[in-house]
Design an enzyme around this catalytic site. Structure first.
Site, PDB file in Angstrom:
ATOM      1  N   HIS A 180      56.715 103.996  38.416  1.00 49.88           N
ATOM      2  CA  HIS A 180      55.838 103.267  39.532  1.00 49.88           C
ATOM      3  C   HIS A 180      55.926 101.781  38.968  1.00 49.88           C
ATOM      4  O   HIS A 180      55.031 101.220  38.461  1.00 49.88           O
ATOM      5  CB  HIS A 180      54.421 103.787  39.552  1.00 49.88           C
ATOM      6  N   ARG A 187      55.234 105.601  48.262  1.00 47.68           N
ATOM      7  CA  ARG A 187      54.095 106.471  47.847  1.00 47.68           C
ATOM      8  C   ARG A 187      54.624 107.938  47.873  1.00 47.68           C
ATOM      9  O   ARG A 187      55.336 108.591  48.619  1.00 47.68           O
ATOM     10  CB  ARG A 187      52.853 106.352  48.725  1.00 47.68           C
ATOM     11  N   GLU A 196      50.414 111.100  40.649  1.00 43.80           N
ATOM     12  CA  GLU A 196      50.711 110.162  39.121  1.00 43.80           C
ATOM     13  C   GLU A 196      49.541 110.094  38.703  1.00 43.80           C
ATOM     14  O   GLU A 196      48.258 110.143  38.964  1.00 43.80           O
ATOM     15  CB  GLU A 196      50.843 108.688  39.847  1.00 43.80           C
TER      16      GLU A 196
HETATM   17  C1  GLV Z   1      52.681  98.953  44.394  1.00 45.23           C
HETATM   18  O1  GLV Z   1      53.212 100.207  44.540  1.00 45.23           O
HETATM   19  C2  GLV Z   1      52.326  98.264  45.333  1.00 45.23           C
HETATM   20  O2  GLV Z   1      51.813  98.622  46.486  1.00 45.23           O
HETATM   21  O3  GLV Z   1      52.186  96.795  45.004  1.00 45.23           O
END
Ligand code: GLV
Length: 339
Positions: free
Chosen positions: A288, A241, A270
Site C-alpha cells: 500500500h 482498495r 491489510e
Molecule cells: C491511499 O490509499 C489513500 O487513500 O490516500
C-alpha cells in the site's frame, strides 16, 4: 489567555510538519507506528479537539460515543473508507482528507505495477537475487505480455484514473473506462478515453486498473464472474482498495491460467496478504504505497495539517479547511446548529 486546543496525531509525521501544528495547539503525536485498538482510539479521541489519523484508524459511531470534545478528524489519505462519515456528521465532527496532491504519484505507481506485472519484473528479480541466472538463458524464457499498443481499461475514472489514462498515450494504447458518471466530452478527449459498460471493459481490456473508491456497494466489484469475462492474457492492477477485489477468486484465476498476471498494492485484510496470492509468482505485491514518494507524502502531511488547523478555526485558513468531506458540519457550525 484562552485555552489552547489539543491535537492528537496517530502516527509519526515529518518533525517540521509537526512543529507547524505545535505553533497553534498542544500536540500529542505518536512517536512510533502502531495499530490502535478501537478502545485505544476511543480514549485518544476523547481527550482532544482535533486528530490526524491514518487509514488503519477506523472511526465509527462507537469510537465517538460520549465524545463531545472532538471537532475535526483529518485523514492522512484521499480514501476515507476508514471513517464513518455519517456518524461523524451526526456527532458534529468535521472530516477532511488529502485529495489532489497524490494524483500524479499514485498514477505513476499504477504504471509501475502494471509494467512490473506484465513483464514479470518481480519474479525475475527474485530469480536473479537467488543466484539462479547461471548459464545461458533460453530465448523463450521469461516471456511477458506487451503493454504498448494494447487496450488499457480503467475502472473508476476520478482524478487518479484520469492521470493513469493520460500516461497511456506514451504507450500508444487504446483507453477504455467505466465509471458511474461519464466524463465530459472535453475530458474524454483530454484523456483520449472512451466510456464503455463494465462487461465490455472486462472483455476488451488487455490491462485493467482498478482506481475507484471503496464503498459497501462495490465490495468485490471484481469477483469470479467478472474475472471470467477477462482475457486469459490480461493483467489486473489494484491500486485502490483491497475490498474491491475477491482475492481468492483472483488467485484461482491466476493459478488456472485464466488471467496472466496481477499487480496489487492493496489487500482486503491489510497488512495480511491472502496466502494463495503469496504463493503465485505472477503477482507483484507491494505494501500500500501508491502515494509514497517523498514529495507527495510531505504534501499530504501538510494538507492534513492545514485541514486540522483550519477546522479548529486556527492558522491562515481558519474556518476554511482546504479539503472537507462533510462541509455540512461547517455550515451548521456557522449557524450554531447540528449538521
Ligand atoms: C491511499 O490509499 C489513500 O487513500 O490516500
Amino acid at each position: 489567555m484562552s485555552k489552547r486546543f489539543k491535537v492528537w496525531v496517530s502516527r509519526p509525521l515529518f518533525p517540521d510538519v509537526l512543529a507547524r501544528i505545535a505553533q497553534f495547539v498542544d500536540l500529542d503525536a505518536e512517536a512510533v507506528e502502531r495499530v490502535h485498538s478501537p478502545e485505544m482510539l476511543r480514549q485518544r479521541l476523547a481527550g482532544v479537539d482535533g486528530a490526524i489519523v491514518g487509514l488503519a484508524d477506523r472511526v465509527d459511531a462507537s469510537t465517538l460515543a460520549g465524545n463531545d470534545r472532538l471537532k475535526v478528524i483529518s485523514n492522512l489519505a484521499v480514501g476515507y473508507n476508514n471513517l464513518d462519515i455519517e456518524a461523524l456528521t451526526r456527532a458534529g465532527v468535521l472530516a477532511c482528507n488529502t485529495p489532489e496532491v497524490l494524483n500524479e504519484t499514485t498514477a505513476d505507481y499504477a504504471w509501475a505495477l502494471l509494467l512490473a506485472a506484465a513483464r514479470r519484473v518481480g519474479a525475475a528479480e527474485r530469480w536473479v537475487r537467488a543466484g539462479q541466472w547461471r548459464g545461458a538463458m533460453r530465448f523463450d524464457d521469461w516471456l511477458g505480455v506487451d503493454v504498448h499498443g494494447k487496450t488499457l481499461g480503467i475502472l473508476g475514472m476520478g482524478r487518479i484514473g484520469q492521470a493513469v489514462a493520460r500516461r497511456a498515450s506514451g504507450f500508444d494504447m487504446r483507453v477504455l473506462y467505466h465509471n458511474r458518471n461519464r466524463l465530459s466530452e472535453s475530458m474524454e478527449c483530454e484523456c483520449a478515453a472512451r466510456w464503455v459498460d463494465k462487461a465490455t471493459l472486462l472483455r476488451e481490456s488487455d490491462h485493467l486498473v482498478l482506481v475507484l473508491p471503496y464503498a459497501r456497494e462495490n465490495h468485490h466489484i471484481i469477483g469470479a464472474a467478472e474475472l471470467a469475462l477477462m482475457k486469459p492474457s490480461a493483467v489486473l492492477v489494484n491500486i485502490a482498495r483491497g475490498g474491491l477485489l475477491d482475492e481468492a477468486a483472483l488467485a484461482a484465476a491466476l493459478r488456472e491460467g485464466r488471467l496472466a498476471a496481477a499487480g496489487l498494492d492493496v489487500y482486503e485484510e491489510e497488512p495480511v496478504v491472502h496466502p494463495d496470492l503469496l504463493a503465485l509468482e505472477q503477482v507483484v505485491l507491494s505494501p500500500h504505497l501508491g502515494s509514497a514518494s517523498a514529495d507527495t507524502r510531505r504534501n499530504m502531511a501538510e494538507l492534513a495539517v492545514d485541514n486540522v488547523l483550519a477546522g479548529l478555526g486556527l492558522g491562515p485558513e481558519a474556518g476554511r479547511p482546504p479539503a472537507p468531506i462533510n462541509p455540512r458540519v461547517l455550515a451548521a457550525r456557522r449557524l450554531g446548529s447540528k449538521a
